[in-house]
Scaffold this motif. Sequence first.
Motif, PDB file in Angstrom:
ATOM      1  N   GLN A 133      46.748  47.143  40.645  1.00  0.00           N
ATOM      2  CA  GLN A 133      46.922  46.143  41.751  1.00  0.00           C
ATOM      3  C   GLN A 133      46.317  44.822  42.549  1.00  0.00           C
ATOM      4  OE1 GLN A 133      47.281  49.767  44.715  1.00  0.00           O
ATOM      5  NE2 GLN A 133      49.171  49.955  43.767  1.00  0.00           N
ATOM      6  N   ILE A 134      44.694  45.280  41.952  1.00  0.00           N
ATOM      7  CA  ILE A 134      44.359  43.976  42.599  1.00  0.00           C
ATOM      8  C   ILE A 134      44.793  42.230  41.566  1.00  0.00           C
ATOM      9  CG2 ILE A 134      42.152  43.034  41.798  1.00  0.00           C
ATOM     10  CD1 ILE A 134      41.242  45.347  43.670  1.00  0.00           C
ATOM     11  N   ILE A 135      44.946  43.498  40.250  1.00  0.00           N
ATOM     12  CA  ILE A 135      44.634  42.381  39.311  1.00  0.00           C
ATOM     13  C   ILE A 135      46.726  41.938  39.484  1.00  0.00           C
ATOM     14  CG2 ILE A 135      45.273  42.067  36.681  1.00  0.00           C
ATOM     15  CD1 ILE A 135      43.149  43.499  36.066  1.00  0.00           C
ATOM     16  N   ASP A 136      47.658  42.286  39.609  1.00  0.00           N
ATOM     17  CA  ASP A 136      48.384  41.499  39.968  1.00  0.00           C
ATOM     18  C   ASP A 136      48.916  41.000  40.935  1.00  0.00           C
ATOM     19  OD1 ASP A 136      49.825  43.220  37.925  1.00  0.00           O
ATOM     20  OD2 ASP A 136      50.481  45.325  39.485  1.00  0.00           O
ATOM     21  N   SER A 137      47.968  41.334  42.239  1.00  0.00           N
ATOM     22  CA  SER A 137      48.606  40.689  43.330  1.00  0.00           C
ATOM     23  C   SER A 137      47.330  39.062  42.989  1.00  0.00           C
ATOM     24  CB  SER A 137      47.619  41.342  44.529  1.00  0.00           C
ATOM     25  OG  SER A 137      45.766  42.038  44.498  1.00  0.00           O
ATOM     26  N   GLU A 138      46.102  39.151  42.095  1.00  0.00           N
ATOM     27  CA  GLU A 138      45.753  37.764  42.214  1.00  0.00           C
ATOM     28  C   GLU A 138      46.457  37.099  41.532  1.00  0.00           C
ATOM     29  OE1 GLU A 138      42.441  36.856  43.336  1.00  0.00           O
ATOM     30  OE2 GLU A 138      42.860  38.797  44.782  1.00  0.00           O
ATOM     31  N   ARG A 139      46.849  37.813  40.779  1.00  0.00           N
ATOM     32  CA  ARG A 139      47.878  36.952  39.826  1.00  0.00           C
ATOM     33  C   ARG A 139      49.662  36.305  40.277  1.00  0.00           C
ATOM     34  NH1 ARG A 139      49.094  40.950  34.988  1.00  0.00           N
ATOM     35  NH2 ARG A 139      47.708  40.543  33.641  1.00  0.00           N
ATOM     36  N   ILE A 140      49.564  37.386  41.549  1.00  0.00           N
ATOM     37  CA  ILE A 140      50.469  36.432  42.010  1.00  0.00           C
ATOM     38  C   ILE A 140      50.434  35.219  43.239  1.00  0.00           C
ATOM     39  CG2 ILE A 140      52.078  36.483  44.175  1.00  0.00           C
ATOM     40  CD1 ILE A 140      52.441  39.504  43.309  1.00  0.00           C
ATOM     41  N   LYS A 141      48.694  35.567  43.721  1.00  0.00           N
ATOM     42  CA  LYS A 141      47.942  34.183  44.320  1.00  0.00           C
ATOM     43  C   LYS A 141      48.155  33.076  43.334  1.00  0.00           C
ATOM     44  CE  LYS A 141      45.119  36.939  47.452  1.00  0.00           C
ATOM     45  NZ  LYS A 141      43.604  37.702  47.871  1.00  0.00           N
ATOM     46  N   GLU A 142      47.964  32.915  42.278  1.00  0.00           N
ATOM     47  CA  GLU A 142      47.673  31.885  41.500  1.00  0.00           C
ATOM     48  C   GLU A 142      48.890  31.681  40.489  1.00  0.00           C
ATOM     49  OE1 GLU A 142      45.346  33.191  37.536  1.00  0.00           O
ATOM     50  OE2 GLU A 142      43.666  34.198  38.421  1.00  0.00           O
ATOM     51  N   GLU A 143      49.932  32.194  40.822  1.00  0.00           N
ATOM     52  CA  GLU A 143      51.295  31.818  40.368  1.00  0.00           C
ATOM     53  C   GLU A 143      51.261  30.766  41.894  1.00  0.00           C
ATOM     54  OE1 GLU A 143      53.354  35.076  39.649  1.00  0.00           O
ATOM     55  OE2 GLU A 143      52.722  34.803  37.100  1.00  0.00           O
ATOM     56  N   GLU A 144      51.501  31.028  42.662  1.00  0.00           N
ATOM     57  CA  GLU A 144      51.574  30.332  44.505  1.00  0.00           C
ATOM     58  C   GLU A 144      51.785  29.209  44.406  1.00  0.00           C
ATOM     59  OE1 GLU A 144      50.967  33.013  47.759  1.00  0.00           O
ATOM     60  OE2 GLU A 144      51.993  34.112  46.996  1.00  0.00           O
TER      61      GLU A 144
END
Length: 91
Positions: free
Chosen positions: A80-91
């Motif tokens: 979940q932490i990795i997924d949330s970081e990926r989302i932040k990077e894509e924004e």
Amino acid sequence: MNNSSSAILEVTFKEEKHAKIAFQTILQEATRMISSRSQSSLTIENNKFRVEVHSRDLTSLRAALNSYLKWFLIIKDISQIIDSERIKEEE
């Protein structure tokens, strides 16, 4: 094992690669968890990770299952932490 107990824990991952990573990670931990009171077998098929635990008694069964559940929860939290970081990077 007269009063033996057993349980099966099966976890389905979104992707097969995640199941493989979890399998390799938990396999390392499980090999360190040697006990004369319980035995475990780990298998993976596609995106499903299966743990079978056979124990001499309920106490050792519960202890083994608690270990596996703890490891799965840690893997879930990290994912979940990795997924949330990926989302932040894509924004």
